[in-house]
Design a protein around this motif. Structure first.
Motif, mmCIF file in Angstrom:
data_model
loop_
_atom_site.group_PDB
_atom_site.id
_atom_site.type_symbol
_atom_site.label_atom_id
_atom_site.label_comp_id
_atom_site.label_asym_id
_atom_site.label_seq_id
_atom_site.Cartn_x
_atom_site.Cartn_y
_atom_site.Cartn_z
ATOM 1 N N GLY A 22 10.445 -9.394 8.363
ATOM 2 C CA GLY A 22 8.942 -9.940 8.495
ATOM 3 C C GLY A 22 8.064 -9.500 7.229
ATOM 4 N N VAL A 23 8.437 -8.447 6.448
ATOM 5 C CA VAL A 23 7.796 -8.025 5.195
ATOM 6 C C VAL A 23 8.335 -8.713 4.057
ATOM 7 C CG1 VAL A 23 7.234 -5.716 3.809
ATOM 8 C CG2 VAL A 23 7.134 -5.746 6.314
ATOM 9 N N LEU A 24 7.664 -9.137 3.364
ATOM 10 C CA LEU A 24 7.989 -9.657 1.950
ATOM 11 C C LEU A 24 7.789 -8.635 0.797
ATOM 12 C CD1 LEU A 24 9.244 -12.056 0.159
ATOM 13 C CD2 LEU A 24 6.901 -12.857 -0.042
ATOM 14 N N PHE A 25 8.644 -8.031 0.387
ATOM 15 C CA PHE A 25 8.530 -6.701 -0.450
ATOM 16 C C PHE A 25 8.353 -6.969 -1.789
ATOM 17 C CE2 PHE A 25 9.853 -2.917 -2.588
ATOM 18 C CZ PHE A 25 9.220 -1.854 -2.103
ATOM 19 N N LYS A 26 7.499 -6.322 -2.398
ATOM 20 C CA LYS A 26 7.257 -6.853 -3.828
ATOM 21 C C LYS A 26 7.834 -5.721 -4.618
ATOM 22 C CE LYS A 26 4.676 -10.568 -3.103
ATOM 23 N NZ LYS A 26 4.754 -11.756 -3.919
ATOM 24 N N ASP A 27 8.892 -5.947 -5.313
ATOM 25 C CA ASP A 27 9.721 -4.871 -6.023
ATOM 26 C C ASP A 27 9.233 -4.948 -7.556
ATOM 27 O OD1 ASP A 27 11.672 -3.181 -6.912
ATOM 28 O OD2 ASP A 27 13.299 -4.923 -6.938
ATOM 29 N N ALA A 62 5.330 6.730 -4.110
ATOM 30 C CA ALA A 62 5.869 7.464 -5.329
ATOM 31 C C ALA A 62 5.737 6.346 -6.355
ATOM 32 C CB ALA A 62 7.532 7.269 -5.044
ATOM 33 N N ARG A 63 5.386 4.987 -6.226
ATOM 34 C CA ARG A 63 5.552 4.007 -7.272
ATOM 35 C C ARG A 63 4.306 4.285 -7.967
ATOM 36 N NH1 ARG A 63 6.026 -0.794 -3.541
ATOM 37 N NH2 ARG A 63 6.589 0.658 -1.794
ATOM 38 N N GLY A 64 3.139 5.004 -7.230
ATOM 39 C CA GLY A 64 1.834 5.263 -8.244
ATOM 40 C C GLY A 64 2.293 6.352 -9.215
ATOM 41 N N LEU A 99 0.063 2.091 7.285
ATOM 42 C CA LEU A 99 0.258 1.150 6.204
ATOM 43 C C LEU A 99 1.284 -0.068 6.765
ATOM 44 C CD1 LEU A 99 3.137 2.247 3.485
ATOM 45 C CD2 LEU A 99 2.844 3.445 5.725
ATOM 46 N N GLU A 100 1.367 -0.965 5.739
ATOM 47 C CA GLU A 100 2.071 -2.391 6.260
ATOM 48 C C GLU A 100 3.120 -1.939 7.180
ATOM 49 O OE1 GLU A 100 3.289 -5.010 3.306
ATOM 50 O OE2 GLU A 100 3.371 -6.968 4.716
ATOM 51 N N TYR A 101 4.131 -1.161 7.072
ATOM 52 C CA TYR A 101 5.319 -0.987 7.671
ATOM 53 C C TYR A 101 5.599 0.556 8.170
ATOM 54 C CZ TYR A 101 6.322 -0.467 2.567
ATOM 55 O OH TYR A 101 6.214 -0.115 1.356
ATOM 56 N N GLY A 102 4.650 1.183 8.696
ATOM 57 C CA GLY A 102 4.720 2.372 9.180
ATOM 58 C C GLY A 102 3.473 3.210 9.226
ATOM 59 N N ASP A 124 0.767 0.505 -7.102
ATOM 60 C CA ASP A 124 1.195 -0.751 -7.464
ATOM 61 C C ASP A 124 0.743 -1.753 -6.508
ATOM 62 O OD1 ASP A 124 2.514 0.234 -5.175
ATOM 63 O OD2 ASP A 124 4.537 -0.732 -5.940
ATOM 64 N N VAL A 125 1.014 -1.543 -5.082
ATOM 65 C CA VAL A 125 0.536 -2.735 -4.434
ATOM 66 C C VAL A 125 -0.735 -2.085 -3.296
ATOM 67 C CG1 VAL A 125 1.422 -3.878 -2.396
ATOM 68 C CG2 VAL A 125 2.726 -3.552 -4.472
ATOM 69 N N LEU A 126 -1.691 -3.137 -3.100
ATOM 70 C CA LEU A 126 -2.472 -2.859 -2.206
ATOM 71 C C LEU A 126 -2.165 -3.732 -1.115
ATOM 72 C CD1 LEU A 126 -5.413 -1.914 -1.138
ATOM 73 C CD2 LEU A 126 -6.355 -3.920 -2.253
ATOM 74 N N ALA A 127 -1.644 -3.417 0.118
ATOM 75 C CA ALA A 127 -1.462 -4.413 1.288
ATOM 76 C C ALA A 127 -2.649 -4.208 2.256
ATOM 77 C CB ALA A 127 -0.089 -4.010 1.733
ATOM 78 N N THR A 128 -2.436 -3.351 3.255
ATOM 79 C CA THR A 128 -3.497 -3.094 4.230
ATOM 80 C C THR A 128 -4.663 -2.372 3.880
ATOM 81 O OG1 THR A 128 -2.497 -1.248 5.297
ATOM 82 C CG2 THR A 128 -1.776 -3.312 6.228
ATOM 83 N N GLU A 154 -2.507 -7.245 -5.460
ATOM 84 C CA GLU A 154 -3.167 -7.047 -4.051
ATOM 85 C C GLU A 154 -2.434 -8.470 -3.306
ATOM 86 O OE1 GLU A 154 -7.071 -7.902 -5.143
ATOM 87 O OE2 GLU A 154 -7.741 -8.511 -3.100
ATOM 88 N N LEU A 155 -2.094 -7.945 -1.843
ATOM 89 C CA LEU A 155 -1.704 -8.954 -1.050
ATOM 90 C C LEU A 155 -2.700 -9.398 -0.455
ATOM 91 C CD1 LEU A 155 1.636 -7.027 -0.028
ATOM 92 C CD2 LEU A 155 1.119 -8.514 -1.892
ATOM 93 N N GLY A 156 -3.430 -10.682 -0.961
ATOM 94 C CA GLY A 156 -4.726 -10.877 -0.005
ATOM 95 C C GLY A 156 -4.391 -11.365 1.149
HETATM 96 N N1 LIG Z 1 4.824 -6.036 0.763
HETATM 97 C C1 LIG Z 1 4.915 -4.881 0.246
HETATM 98 N N2 LIG Z 1 5.674 -4.746 -0.990
HETATM 99 C C2 LIG Z 1 5.522 -3.713 -1.824
HETATM 100 N N3 LIG Z 1 4.878 -2.648 -1.290
HETATM 101 C C3 LIG Z 1 4.449 -2.442 -0.267
HETATM 102 N N4 LIG Z 1 3.613 -1.648 0.235
HETATM 103 C C4 LIG Z 1 3.014 -2.275 1.339
HETATM 104 N N5 LIG Z 1 3.272 -3.413 1.532
HETATM 105 C C5 LIG Z 1 4.306 -3.734 0.575
#
Ligand SMILES: Nc1ncnc2[nH]cnc12
Ligand SMILES: O=P(O)(O)OC[C@H]1O[C@H](OP(=O)(O)OP(=O)(O)O)[C@H](O)[C@@H]1O
Length: 179
Positions: A22-27, A62-64, A99-102, A124-128, A154-156
């Motif tokens: 269910g999570v679309l991860f932004k790599d 870590a990505r920050g 956060l989005e996944y935990g 890198d990413v703003l999710a919740t 930003e994940l709108g």
């Molecule tokens: N969908 C997502 N992709 C990458 N990093 C995240 N951090 C929280 N949600 C994410």
């Protein structure tokens, strides 16, 4: 969309169902591997640091860390790591968050921030918005002010922006891309 935004977006890879269904991860690893894109991103963040009057750059593990450290050097500012709990050896302040996944807990060395510091938070990413909100709380508890939050993307659809704007109390939330 500007040329820089197109370049950055073209270097972000979507990975479905990672790290959980269910999570679309932004790599961002393709962006890191492209020096032109990584430089453009660093320059854009360093401009935000200058514009917001930041005196320190905080990167969120870590990505920050990967994005924030070159920004600090480019802007001529110190870099402060906000780490997942249990990784910093000195006296720390801790903050739990979802956060989005935990869920997780982050820490900062209390002595790394001082009254009078204005901190730009980089990730890198703003999710919740849970991670960024917890980092704002940590920075304020350490006695410093938040100059702003700068994220690549930003994940709108997750509504992190209103949550973060409420926490930021007038300081800017700058995202280079919204998806
Ligand atoms: N969908 C997502 N992709 C990458 N990093 C995240 N951090 C929280 N949600 C994410
Ligand atoms: O807005 P939120 O819902 O809080 O999610 C955003 C956070 O999630 C990711 O980090 P993660 O905790 O996966 O750590 P990593 O950088 O070590 O992969 C991302 O790098 C942000 O820090």
């Amino acid at each position: 969309m500007t040329d820089i935004q197109e370049l950055l977006l073209s270097r972000i890879r979507d990975v479905a169902d990672y790290p959980e269904p269910g999570v679309l991860f932004k790599d961002i690893t393709p962006l890191l591997a492209d020096p032109a894109a990584f430089t453009a991103l660093t320059d854009a963040f360093a401009e935000i640091a200058a514009r917001t009057g930041a005196t320190k750059v905080v990167g969120l593990e870590a990505r920050g860390f990967i994005l924030g450290a070159p920004v600090a050097l480019r802007a001529g500012l110190g870099f402060i790591p906000v780490r997942k709990a249990g990784k910093l050896p000195g006296a720390t302040l801790s903050q739990a968050y979802d956060l989005e996944y935990g869920s997780a807990e982050i820490e900062v060395h209390a002595e790394d921030l001082a009254t009078g510091d204005r901190v730009l938070i980089v990730d890198d990413v703003l999710a919740t918005g849970g991670t960024a909100e917890a980092s704002i709380q940590l920075i304020r508890r350490a006695g410093a002010r938040v100059a702003g939050v700068a994220v690549l993307m930003e994940l709108g659809f997750l509504d992190g922006r209103p949550r973060l704007e409420a926490a930021l109390d007038g300081a800017p939330l700058e995202s280079l891309l919204t998806v």
